[in-house]
Design a protein around this motif. Structure first.
Motif, PDB file in Angstrom:
ATOM      1  N   ALA A  67       8.776 -10.465  -8.392  1.00 37.58           N
ATOM      2  CA  ALA A  67       7.616 -10.651  -9.449  1.00 37.58           C
ATOM      3  C   ALA A  67       8.307 -10.756 -10.960  1.00 37.58           C
ATOM      4  O   ALA A  67       9.485 -10.236 -11.060  1.00 37.58           O
TER       5      ALA A  67
ATOM      6  N   SER B  64       2.537 -12.318  -9.775  1.00 36.84           N
ATOM      7  CA  SER B  64       3.346 -11.777  -8.297  1.00 36.84           C
ATOM      8  C   SER B  64       4.202 -13.022  -7.764  1.00 36.84           C
ATOM      9  O   SER B  64       4.408 -14.081  -8.428  1.00 36.84           O
TER      10      SER B  64
ATOM     11  N   GLY C  14      -1.167 -13.531  -8.118  1.00 36.75           N
ATOM     12  CA  GLY C  14      -1.713 -12.557  -8.863  1.00 36.75           C
ATOM     13  C   GLY C  14      -1.181 -12.498 -10.285  1.00 36.75           C
ATOM     14  O   GLY C  14       0.005 -12.865 -10.269  1.00 36.75           O
TER      15      GLY C  14
ATOM     16  N   TYR D  67      -1.594 -10.561 -14.379  1.00 42.86           N
ATOM     17  CA  TYR D  67      -1.825  -9.082 -14.662  1.00 42.86           C
ATOM     18  C   TYR D  67      -1.364  -9.279 -16.388  1.00 42.86           C
ATOM     19  O   TYR D  67      -0.375 -10.019 -16.528  1.00 42.86           O
TER      20      TYR D  67
ATOM     21  N   TYR E 275       6.499  -3.940  -6.541  1.00 40.40           N
ATOM     22  CA  TYR E 275       5.200  -4.231  -6.410  1.00 40.40           C
ATOM     23  C   TYR E 275       4.127  -3.979  -7.662  1.00 40.40           C
ATOM     24  O   TYR E 275       4.585  -3.286  -8.562  1.00 40.40           O
ATOM     25  N   TYR E 276       3.024  -4.437  -7.534  1.00 36.00           N
ATOM     26  CA  TYR E 276       2.018  -4.499  -8.421  1.00 36.00           C
ATOM     27  C   TYR E 276       1.759  -3.239  -9.336  1.00 36.00           C
ATOM     28  O   TYR E 276       1.576  -3.237 -10.596  1.00 36.00           O
ATOM     29  N   SER E 277       1.969  -1.885  -8.672  1.00 33.33           N
ATOM     30  CA  SER E 277       1.752  -0.822  -9.397  1.00 33.33           C
ATOM     31  C   SER E 277       2.667  -0.630 -10.337  1.00 33.33           C
ATOM     32  O   SER E 277       2.583   0.252 -11.401  1.00 33.33           O
TER      33      SER E 277
ATOM     34  N   TYR F 104       4.370  -3.198 -12.236  1.00 33.63           N
ATOM     35  CA  TYR F 104       4.653  -4.392 -12.907  1.00 33.63           C
ATOM     36  C   TYR F 104       4.576  -3.983 -14.397  1.00 33.63           C
ATOM     37  O   TYR F 104       5.193  -4.778 -15.212  1.00 33.63           O
TER      38      TYR F 104
END
Length: 125
Positions: free
Chosen positions: A33, A52, A57, A59, A102-104, A106
């Motif tokens: 990512a 992502s 994805g 953000y 992962y996204y948490s 970023y």
């Protein structure tokens, strides 16, 4: 391992646009990512945007939502940040970075293992 090189910074008037690019080396670009961070003089490095691995994805920090767009091209090992309606408070050194998290994570700078050298963006009023 991945090496990152940013380009596209410069001086622009308020309301103008710039497009930052980050070229990545290595064959595993799609395993990471990607994020953009910025650091203004005397301030801490702050999260700007992330994307992502697949690009599905995206953000953004609240202050750039609707003005900035992050994108990536995994075939070209490239991630970009299109910046529109620039404001003087967007002035900073902009860094791209790569993470296996992962996204948490970023928006967390410490989650990124690889960083570019940075490119200066200056927005005049």
């Amino acid at each position: 391992q991945v090496q990152l090189v940013e380009s596209g910074g410069g001086l622009v008037q308020a309301g103008g646009s710039l497009r930052l690019s980050c070229a990545a080396s290595g064959r595993t670009f799609s395993s990471y990512a990607m994020g953009w961070f910025r650091q203004a003089p005397g301030k801490e490095r702050e999260f700007v945007a992330a994307i992502s691995r697949s690009g599905s994805g995206t953000y953004y920090t609240h202050s750039v939502e609707g003005r900035f767009t992050i994108s990536r091209d995994n075939a070209k090992n490239l991630v970009s940040l299109q910046m529109n309606s620039l404001k003087p408070e967007d002035t900073a050194v902009y860094y791209c970075a790569a993470t296996t998290r992962y996204y948490s994570a970023y928006a967390v700078a410490s989650a990124y293992a690889y960083w570019g050298q940075g490119t200066q963006v200056t927005v005049s009023s």
